[in-house]
Design an enzyme around this catalytic site. Sequence first.
Site, PDB file in Angstrom:
ATOM      1  CB  SER A   1     -34.523 -55.181 -10.119  1.00  0.00           C
ATOM      2  OG  SER A   1     -35.443 -55.066 -11.048  1.00  0.00           O
TER       3      SER A   1
ATOM      4  CG  HIS B   1     -30.484 -54.141  -8.094  1.00  0.00           C
ATOM      5  ND1 HIS B   1     -30.967 -54.937  -6.981  1.00  0.00           N
ATOM      6  CD2 HIS B   1     -31.488 -53.738  -8.645  1.00  0.00           C
ATOM      7  CE1 HIS B   1     -32.204 -54.546  -6.773  1.00  0.00           C
ATOM      8  NE2 HIS B   1     -32.823 -54.076  -7.901  1.00  0.00           N
TER       9      HIS B   1
ATOM     10  CE  LYS C   1     -33.211 -52.159  -4.224  1.00  0.00           C
ATOM     11  NZ  LYS C   1     -33.832 -51.650  -5.406  1.00  0.00           N
TER      12      LYS C   1
HETATM   13  C1  LIG Z   1     -35.157 -50.972  -5.607  1.00  0.00           C
HETATM   14  C2  LIG Z   1     -35.028 -50.354  -6.821  1.00  0.00           C
HETATM   15  C3  LIG Z   1     -35.243 -48.923  -7.105  1.00  0.00           C
HETATM   16  C4  LIG Z   1     -35.969 -48.192  -5.831  1.00  0.00           C
HETATM   17  O1  LIG Z   1     -35.043 -47.966  -4.795  1.00  0.00           O
HETATM   18  P1  LIG Z   1     -35.422 -47.573  -3.318  1.00  0.00           P
HETATM   19  O2  LIG Z   1     -34.498 -46.815  -2.546  1.00  0.00           O
HETATM   20  O3  LIG Z   1     -35.687 -48.876  -2.838  1.00  0.00           O
HETATM   21  O4  LIG Z   1     -36.733 -46.838  -3.430  1.00  0.00           O
HETATM   22  C5  LIG Z   1     -34.971 -48.043  -8.330  1.00  0.00           C
HETATM   23  N1  LIG Z   1     -34.541 -49.001  -9.079  1.00  0.00           N
HETATM   24  C6  LIG Z   1     -34.354 -50.211  -9.126  1.00  0.00           C
HETATM   25  C7  LIG Z   1     -33.933 -50.836 -10.356  1.00  0.00           C
HETATM   26  C8  LIG Z   1     -34.395 -50.894  -8.003  1.00  0.00           C
HETATM   27  O5  LIG Z   1     -34.322 -52.268  -7.951  1.00  0.00           O
END
Ligand SMILES: *Cc1c(COP(=O)(O)O)cnc(C)c1O
Length: 392
Positions: free
Chosen positions: A182, A210, A241
């Site tokens: 990320s 991502h 995302k």
């Molecule tokens: C943002 C993220 C999450 C969490 O996802 P949300 O739906 O925003 O809670 C999990 N793993 C990674 C690698 C992330 O970047």
Amino acid sequence: MATNSLDWIDTELAKLEQHDLLRKLVCRETPQTVSVQIDGKRLINFSANDYLGLAADPRLSKAVADALRSDAWGAGASPLVTGRSQRHAELERAIARFEGTEAALLFPTGFAANTGTIAALVGRGDVVFSDQKNHASIIDGCRLSRAHVEVYPHADVDALQTALKSSGAARRRLIATDGLFSMDGDIAPLAALCQLTEEHDAMLLVDEAHATGVFGEHGRGTCEHLNVESSVDVRIGTLSKALGTVGGFVAGSQRLIDWLANTSRPYVFSTATPEAICAAAIQSLQIVQNEPQRRQELLGQALRLRNGLADRGWNLGNSASQIVPLFIGDPGSTMDMARELSQRGLAVPGIRPPTVPVGESLLRISLTYLHTREMIDQLIECLNDLRSNSTL
Ligand SMILES: *Cc1c(COP(=O)(O)O)cnc(C)c1O
């Protein structure tokens, strides 16, 4: 009446401020898209994980509005009680079809999907192997599981192999990794991880947060991109995302999903997602499948940005994606640069410890399908200008 029992917080916040580590809440004044207003100022937005530009897509709003005409808003109970509706079931089937798996399970967030899945797969007497740069939700899942946690250096397959070799007495072994990291924007060495998984009779969990919607011919993520889907038993994704909505999911075999529905605590003990959100996510999955040009153009623009910055000597680490870090080092200079960029009309967040290790503060550029060539050129020019005016 207020007591003084929380006085210590003032001291701790002052310490954070002194070390350039204090976060301030920001408030966006316009919809989440490629241009946003913050504190009355218009900024080109290089900060969102809205990779396909769907968060403010009117088709998603319409799906919500349509759903609300027939459904009510609140789900009112956890899924196992009466919270799970036909719409939840429809979304889970749509996710499984998209992912090409037997089944899928919807969680309130991606964070909950990770913590809830890891803690359901391993426990006392087991070992979980976790990449040093994994997302906080994987780290917390490892801690909650009470399994022994072996953190291996980032993407270091040899170190992982050594750790696996000395785990012979464990009941179960789980390797957990981000597919696309990320902050660094690099891709995990999934082929090697799959091989180790097989050799050491382990399980492999890949978090595609991502990469869903972005990587792979059909947008299923890094496992599809690297052609290892059939070797990855547990795939985690988020709807929040590239898919532009909210919620997390696990995709895998029916027995995996049955087990999680019985034992995963955030699944069992959290209220189900409002149905209208499921409707938006179903719409969003259709767009991802019908409009492959969104991910193709995004990755093309990302390549242009990386080449443009690397040519001018910026340190991008191993970024191979729409997430492009500029490694600065100390949090003070990083935040100064972020402020300077903001003054010039560009929103590029500075990322500091504890999100990244001490000494690795960075500016995190994230591109979306909606960024134009001109916007990207403006960013490159502005960064180069900043650097030639400073000691960086
Ligand atoms: C943002 C993220 C999450 C969490 O996802 P949300 O739906 O925003 O809670 C999990 N793993 C990674 C690698 C992330 O970047």
